[in-house]
Design a protein around this motif. Structure first.
Motif, mmCIF file in Angstrom:
data_model
loop_
_atom_site.group_PDB
_atom_site.id
_atom_site.type_symbol
_atom_site.label_atom_id
_atom_site.label_comp_id
_atom_site.label_asym_id
_atom_site.label_seq_id
_atom_site.Cartn_x
_atom_site.Cartn_y
_atom_site.Cartn_z
ATOM 1 N N THR A 229 7.888 -15.223 1.851
ATOM 2 C CA THR A 229 7.624 -14.618 0.536
ATOM 3 C C THR A 229 6.841 -13.325 0.666
ATOM 4 O OG1 THR A 229 7.597 -16.811 -0.513
ATOM 5 C CG2 THR A 229 6.558 -15.005 -1.730
ATOM 6 N N ILE A 230 5.736 -13.374 1.395
ATOM 7 C CA ILE A 230 4.863 -12.200 1.494
ATOM 8 C C ILE A 230 5.503 -11.114 2.357
ATOM 9 C CG2 ILE A 230 3.515 -12.884 3.514
ATOM 10 C CD1 ILE A 230 2.168 -11.307 0.265
ATOM 11 N N ASN A 231 6.299 -11.501 3.358
ATOM 12 C CA ASN A 231 6.991 -10.504 4.172
ATOM 13 C C ASN A 231 7.980 -9.693 3.342
ATOM 14 O OD1 ASN A 231 5.809 -10.712 6.668
ATOM 15 N ND2 ASN A 231 7.329 -12.099 7.516
ATOM 16 N N THR A 232 8.677 -10.364 2.442
ATOM 17 C CA THR A 232 9.667 -9.674 1.616
ATOM 18 C C THR A 232 9.004 -8.723 0.637
ATOM 19 O OG1 THR A 232 11.169 -11.560 1.781
ATOM 20 C CG2 THR A 232 11.573 -10.015 -0.006
ATOM 21 N N ILE A 233 7.869 -9.115 0.098
ATOM 22 C CA ILE A 233 7.175 -8.270 -0.875
ATOM 23 C C ILE A 233 6.423 -7.146 -0.194
ATOM 24 C CG2 ILE A 233 5.432 -8.236 -2.707
ATOM 25 C CD1 ILE A 233 6.052 -11.174 -3.209
ATOM 26 N N VAL A 234 5.723 -7.454 0.887
ATOM 27 C CA VAL A 234 4.869 -6.470 1.552
ATOM 28 C C VAL A 234 5.033 -6.504 3.068
ATOM 29 C CG1 VAL A 234 2.531 -5.610 1.852
ATOM 30 C CG2 VAL A 234 3.137 -6.756 -0.264
ATOM 31 N N GLY A 235 4.761 -7.640 3.672
ATOM 32 C CA GLY A 235 4.639 -7.791 5.117
ATOM 33 C C GLY A 235 3.412 -8.645 5.401
ATOM 34 N N ARG B 37 10.879 -7.572 -6.697
ATOM 35 C CA ARG B 37 11.743 -6.627 -7.415
ATOM 36 C C ARG B 37 11.301 -6.430 -8.854
ATOM 37 N NH1 ARG B 37 16.929 -8.291 -8.062
ATOM 38 N NH2 ARG B 37 17.711 -6.152 -8.192
ATOM 39 N N ARG B 38 10.525 -7.365 -9.377
ATOM 40 C CA ARG B 38 10.058 -7.248 -10.766
ATOM 41 C C ARG B 38 8.735 -6.502 -10.885
ATOM 42 N NH1 ARG B 38 11.358 -13.483 -12.766
ATOM 43 N NH2 ARG B 38 13.634 -13.337 -12.543
ATOM 44 N N LEU B 39 8.101 -6.230 -9.752
ATOM 45 C CA LEU B 39 6.811 -5.555 -9.790
ATOM 46 C C LEU B 39 6.999 -4.051 -9.984
ATOM 47 C CD1 LEU B 39 4.914 -7.294 -6.826
ATOM 48 C CD2 LEU B 39 4.537 -7.648 -9.269
ATOM 49 N N PRO B 40 6.304 -3.445 -10.932
ATOM 50 C CA PRO B 40 6.321 -1.982 -11.015
ATOM 51 C C PRO B 40 5.661 -1.381 -9.781
ATOM 52 C CG PRO B 40 4.678 -2.897 -12.515
ATOM 53 C CD PRO B 40 5.461 -4.056 -11.966
ATOM 54 N N SER B 41 5.943 -0.108 -9.522
ATOM 55 C CA SER B 41 5.449 0.523 -8.299
ATOM 56 C C SER B 41 3.932 0.432 -8.165
ATOM 57 C CB SER B 41 5.895 1.988 -8.253
ATOM 58 O OG SER B 41 7.295 2.065 -8.124
ATOM 59 N N THR B 42 3.221 0.582 -9.291
ATOM 60 C CA THR B 42 1.752 0.525 -9.238
ATOM 61 C C THR B 42 1.274 -0.858 -8.814
ATOM 62 O OG1 THR B 42 1.594 2.187 -10.986
ATOM 63 C CG2 THR B 42 -0.360 0.865 -10.546
ATOM 64 N N ARG C 287 2.074 -1.444 -5.182
ATOM 65 C CA ARG C 287 1.122 -0.721 -4.332
ATOM 66 C C ARG C 287 -0.200 -1.495 -4.252
ATOM 67 N NH1 ARG C 287 2.104 3.651 -6.462
ATOM 68 N NH2 ARG C 287 3.600 4.380 -4.922
ATOM 69 N N ALA C 288 -0.622 -2.096 -5.351
ATOM 70 C CA ALA C 288 -1.862 -2.878 -5.360
ATOM 71 C C ALA C 288 -1.730 -4.111 -4.465
ATOM 72 C CB ALA C 288 -2.199 -3.298 -6.794
ATOM 73 N N VAL C 289 -0.568 -4.759 -4.487
ATOM 74 C CA VAL C 289 -0.332 -5.923 -3.640
ATOM 75 C C VAL C 289 -0.371 -5.516 -2.166
ATOM 76 C CG1 VAL C 289 1.360 -7.666 -2.960
ATOM 77 C CG2 VAL C 289 0.993 -7.167 -5.377
ATOM 78 N N ILE C 290 0.244 -4.375 -1.851
ATOM 79 C CA ILE C 290 0.244 -3.882 -0.477
ATOM 80 C C ILE C 290 -1.182 -3.686 0.021
ATOM 81 C CG2 ILE C 290 0.866 -1.938 1.017
ATOM 82 C CD1 ILE C 290 3.292 -1.499 -0.856
ATOM 83 N N VAL C 291 -2.007 -3.051 -0.802
ATOM 84 C CA VAL C 291 -3.393 -2.775 -0.408
ATOM 85 C C VAL C 291 -4.162 -4.082 -0.237
ATOM 86 C CG1 VAL C 291 -5.573 -1.738 -1.146
ATOM 87 C CG2 VAL C 291 -3.431 -0.492 -1.445
#
Length: 257
Positions: free
Chosen positions: A20-26, A232-237, A240-244
């Motif tokens: 799950t987390i790899n697909t969204i961010v890594g 895919r449902r997350l807006p870019s902002t 980006r917050a999830v990535i950080v």
């Protein structure tokens, strides 16, 4: 080694979380690797088993992002070949170098990647303004800087791979004129390539725990579909917050290891 029913369930759950987390961010490795160590697997065996088990998750995530991959086939091929070379190099280094060789620099690399992710909108606008002033257009593959950066990030990915997705996203987000979701789709392809080539290399030179591989493979494949639906449902902002957030957790875990 034989896993108890509770250990098997823990590895399966870790696989789902990692996929799950790899697909969204890594950074899914930061979930599965400690769980495998906790079951008593030696570090090298845990690492190579984890690399092979996460391949179906990356493929599953890429399938879930297939709409965002449209029109990026040639780009994915060029960047994927770069990642393949780097991933193979990282797999070789895993067996040749002590882990301390990467332990010091990796948190610094992730921290730098997070800064780039945070500043990406502003930096991308500055780069676009410079292109317009010079009368140039963006390169579909990001140019030499992106290829070199992805090569080095893939070397690290083949070696261990925790938070390699954050490195990919920061590099491609800055150097490609693309929406972050489309960049994320390519990131899933690169993750599958690096884990896949590393696992193929390890098949000939390292020992796997096939029970762990199977459990992580099943879990990560399920997690890949979950991650695609959520990501895919997350807006870019928000993405980006999830990535950080994930990157910061990765840095803390790596420093405490």
């Amino acid at each position: 080694m034989a896993l108890s029913i509770w250990e098997a369930l823990a590895v399966l759950a870790a696989g789902i979380g990692a996929g799950t987390i790899n697909t969204i961010v890594g950074s899914g490795t930061l979930i599965t690797f400690p769980v495998l160590l906790a079951t008593g697997l030696p570090p090298i065996t845990a690492n190579v088993s984890n690399a092979l088990g996460l391949v179906p998750g990356s493929i599953s995530g890429a399938i879930g992002y297939r709409a965002e991959l449209r029109g990026q086939g040639r780009r994915a091929l060029v960047l994927g070949l770069t990642a393949l070379i780097g991933g193979l190099g990282g797999a070789v280094l895993l067996l040749a170098l002590p882990s301390e060789a990467f332990d010091t620099i990796v948190p610094v690399l992730i921290a730098l990647a997070l800064v780039l992710v945070l500043l990406q909108p502003r930096l991308a606008k500055a780069v676009q303004h410079r292109r317009e002033s010079n009368g140039t257009t963006s390169r579909p593959y990001g140019g030499f800087v992106l290829l070199a950066g992805l090569l080095l990030a893939s070397v690290y990915g083949g070696y261990f791979g925790a938070a390699q997705g954050v490195l990919y996203l920061s590099l491609m987000g800055l150097l490609l004129d693309e929406d972050l979701q489309r960049v994320n789709a390519v990131k899933n392809i690169l993750g599958a390539v690096v884990n896949g080539i590393a696992a193929c290399f390890f098949l000939f030179v390292a020992e796997f725990d096939w029970t762990a591989v199977l459990l992580i493979a099943v879990g990560s494949a399920l997690g890949g579909q979950i991650g695609a639906k959520v990501g895919r449902r997350l807006p870019s902002t928000a993405l980006r917050a999830v990535i950080v957030a994930v990157g910061v957790i990765a840095i803390v875990q790596l420093l405490l290891r």
